[in-house]
Scaffold this motif. Structure first.
Motif, mmCIF file in Angstrom:
data_model
loop_
_atom_site.group_PDB
_atom_site.id
_atom_site.type_symbol
_atom_site.label_atom_id
_atom_site.label_comp_id
_atom_site.label_asym_id
_atom_site.label_seq_id
_atom_site.Cartn_x
_atom_site.Cartn_y
_atom_site.Cartn_z
ATOM 1 N N VAL A 125 0.853 -1.190 0.000
ATOM 2 C CA VAL A 125 0.000 0.000 0.000
ATOM 3 C C VAL A 125 0.890 1.242 0.000
ATOM 4 O O VAL A 125 1.700 1.449 0.901
ATOM 5 C CB VAL A 125 -0.937 0.020 1.225
ATOM 6 C CG1 VAL A 125 -1.781 1.291 1.219
ATOM 7 C CG2 VAL A 125 -1.827 -1.211 1.235
ATOM 8 N N ILE A 126 0.736 2.053 -1.022
ATOM 9 C CA ILE A 126 1.455 3.322 -1.152
ATOM 10 C C ILE A 126 0.466 4.438 -0.841
ATOM 11 O O ILE A 126 -0.619 4.487 -1.425
ATOM 12 C CB ILE A 126 2.005 3.491 -2.582
ATOM 13 C CG1 ILE A 126 2.912 2.311 -2.938
ATOM 14 C CG2 ILE A 126 2.754 4.820 -2.726
ATOM 15 C CD1 ILE A 126 3.127 2.130 -4.425
ATOM 16 N N VAL A 127 0.814 5.322 0.082
ATOM 17 C CA VAL A 127 -0.131 6.368 0.490
ATOM 18 C C VAL A 127 0.450 7.755 0.256
ATOM 19 O O VAL A 127 1.676 7.956 0.268
ATOM 20 C CB VAL A 127 -0.531 6.217 1.978
ATOM 21 C CG1 VAL A 127 -1.213 4.884 2.225
ATOM 22 C CG2 VAL A 127 0.663 6.403 2.897
ATOM 23 N N THR A 128 -0.445 8.701 0.045
ATOM 24 C CA THR A 128 -0.093 10.119 0.043
ATOM 25 C C THR A 128 -1.230 10.862 0.732
ATOM 26 O O THR A 128 -2.381 10.422 0.706
ATOM 27 C CB THR A 128 0.138 10.653 -1.384
ATOM 28 O OG1 THR A 128 0.658 11.993 -1.311
ATOM 29 C CG2 THR A 128 -1.146 10.663 -2.197
ATOM 30 N N VAL A 129 -0.896 11.986 1.360
ATOM 31 C CA VAL A 129 -1.880 12.752 2.127
ATOM 32 C C VAL A 129 -1.776 14.221 1.737
ATOM 33 O O VAL A 129 -0.679 14.805 1.756
ATOM 34 C CB VAL A 129 -1.650 12.601 3.644
ATOM 35 C CG1 VAL A 129 -2.653 13.448 4.424
ATOM 36 C CG2 VAL A 129 -1.727 11.144 4.065
ATOM 37 N N GLY A 130 -2.907 14.818 1.389
ATOM 38 C CA GLY A 130 -2.928 16.245 1.056
ATOM 39 C C GLY A 130 -4.147 16.583 0.220
ATOM 40 O O GLY A 130 -4.727 15.711 -0.434
ATOM 41 N N ARG A 131 -4.553 17.844 0.246
ATOM 42 C CA ARG A 131 -5.661 18.291 -0.597
ATOM 43 C C ARG A 131 -5.379 17.935 -2.056
ATOM 44 O O ARG A 131 -4.240 18.019 -2.514
ATOM 45 C CB ARG A 131 -5.860 19.817 -0.488
ATOM 46 C CG ARG A 131 -6.193 20.307 0.888
ATOM 47 C CD ARG A 131 -6.458 21.813 0.889
ATOM 48 N NE ARG A 131 -5.453 22.563 0.143
ATOM 49 C CZ ARG A 131 -4.284 22.947 0.626
ATOM 50 N NH1 ARG A 131 -3.948 22.612 1.861
ATOM 51 N NH2 ARG A 131 -3.450 23.638 -0.100
ATOM 52 N N ILE A 132 -6.419 17.539 -2.774
ATOM 53 C CA ILE A 132 -6.238 17.178 -4.182
ATOM 54 C C ILE A 132 -6.228 18.457 -5.003
ATOM 55 O O ILE A 132 -7.265 19.023 -5.344
ATOM 56 C CB ILE A 132 -7.352 16.216 -4.642
ATOM 57 C CG1 ILE A 132 -7.298 14.935 -3.799
ATOM 58 C CG2 ILE A 132 -7.190 15.880 -6.122
ATOM 59 C CD1 ILE A 132 -8.433 13.968 -4.073
#
Length: 397
Positions: A85-92
């Motif tokens: 699982v590769i994740v990223t976090v932030g407003r699109i």
């Protein structure tokens, strides 16, 4: 015109975006600000020596729920049956450039058949999301990319992720990256302006940096980490050491020491002015309380759930517990925003609709008068302003 209220400004993003287009106001800000807080040396170096000399570099504080001692009893989060699982976090947004991650993933997806990408953050339906959605459909990776929306329990959701990626075009100091590192996730980020990622990551030791916008090099870095469990483990262990540098109490004390230094520097020449301000406050509060409390005004556009907004909310809470009377000024109230701590006084700076019925110049004048009247009425001992346009308006008023 001058009220002689010290103004402490805080630069939270890439100065080339927020300040380069406004040279006159930036020069005025450099001259008139009592001090400035930067997050990185690169941001500090953009400004003139006058502002640099009276500035400080202060990191963002880590949310306490991400600290190791507070995660011991946390739920383990969703299990993925051994999937990568590769994740990223932030407003699109285009600024966050999640599309770069998708392009990099598309390059390596066949080498990792069980891998998937999870994107956390609000913004579904916007232009950046539509571009990403079209790319996902065109490349037939719909089943391998999940939009998770905004999440208030990331410390549980992403703790078992295989890799965290921050593909931004520019950042100040990313809270999301800091949190992932403190949780011990292997991280890869772009070496983007204004140096926040490079400040946090020691290349090859606690993570990897790749050029901004280069999905090919990002793909190679992702493949390297996902293929080497020993390397991933070493990166995780070293990334977790960041928690000691960014503990909330340590960061808040740096802010307090700087605020007290600036208010102290306004010295004897300001003593009479400060006494007059306190006398005015006594008419509005209990005499004892008004005489003892210093007043700090925190000024930001909104309390929508972003990184700078979270920092200012936490600072408001901290200064209140330190005995300050805290004013929190925003232009508006949003539907989705951080909760204002009990006891902090919320003030709205935006004029009403009737006052904003004119043209651009008259509307600016109305905003100017409203904010200046707040300074006159409240007479804070110091104003702390966040983000470019707010810093400039604070200087002007």
């Amino acid at each position: 015109l001058g009220m002689k209220i010290p103004l402490l400004i805080s630069v939270r993003s890439d100065p080339q975006i927020d300040y380069a287009p406004h040279k006159f106001l930036t020069k005025r800000m450099e001259k008139r600000a009592a001090g400035c807080v930067f997050q990185t040396k690169d941001a500090q170096a953009f400004f003139g020596e006058r502002l640099q000399r009276k500035s400080r570099i202060i990191w963002n504080p880590i949310d306490e729920k991400y600290l190791p001692e507070n995660r011991k009893n946390a739920d383990s989060g969703e299990k993925d049956g051994g999937d990568i699982v590769i994740v990223t976090v932030g407003r699109i947004t285009f600024e966050k450039n999640q599309l770069m991650l998708l392009k990099a993933f598309n390059r390596i997806k066949d080498k990792f058949p069980s891998a998937k990408v999870r994107i956390y953050g609000e913004g579904e339906g916007g232009d950046a999301w539509k571009e990403m959605d079209a790319y996902i459909r065109q490349n037939k990776i719909t089943e391998r990319v999940e939009f998770m929306g905004q999440c208030s329990s990331l410390e549980k959701e992403i703790k078992s992720a295989s890799l965290f990626v921050l593909p931004s075009n520019y950042e100040g100091m990313s809270n999301a990256l800091m949190e992932a590192m403190v949780m011990g996730l292997p991280v890869i980020a772009t070496d983007c302006p204004c140096g926040g990622c490079a400040t946090l990551i020691e290349e090859g030791v606690s993570g990897f940096l790749v050029p901004t916008g280069d999905d090919e090099k990002l793909a190679k870095a992702m493949e390297r980490v996902l293929s080497d469990k020993e390397l991933a483990g070493r990166l995780s262990e070293n990334a977790g050491k960041l928690s000691e540098k960014a503990k909330p109490q340590r960061i808040y004390e740096e802010w307090k020491n700087y605020v007290e230094e600036l208010t102290g520097n306004y010295g004897s020449g300001q003593k009479q002015c400060m006494e007059e301000r306190m006398a005015k406050q006594e008419a509005k509060q209990e005499a004892k309380q008004g005489a003892e409390q210093k007043i700090i005004a925190l000024y930001i556009g909104s309390l929508s759930k972003g990184g700078a907004e979270r920092v200012i909310i936490n600072l408001a809470d901290y200064f209140q517990h330190e005995g300050y009377r805290v004013l929190l000024l925003t232009a508006r109230v949003d539907k989705e925003e951080y909760r204002v701590p009990e006891g902090v006084i919320r003030l709205i700076t935006e004029p009403n609709e009737k006052e904003l019925a004119g043209g651009r110049v008259s509307n600016f004048a109305a905003r100017f008068r409203k904010l200046r009247n707040i300074w006159k009425q409240e007479q804070p001992d110091i104003v702390l302003s966040f983000i470019g346009k707010n810093n400039m308006m604070a200087i002007l008023t």
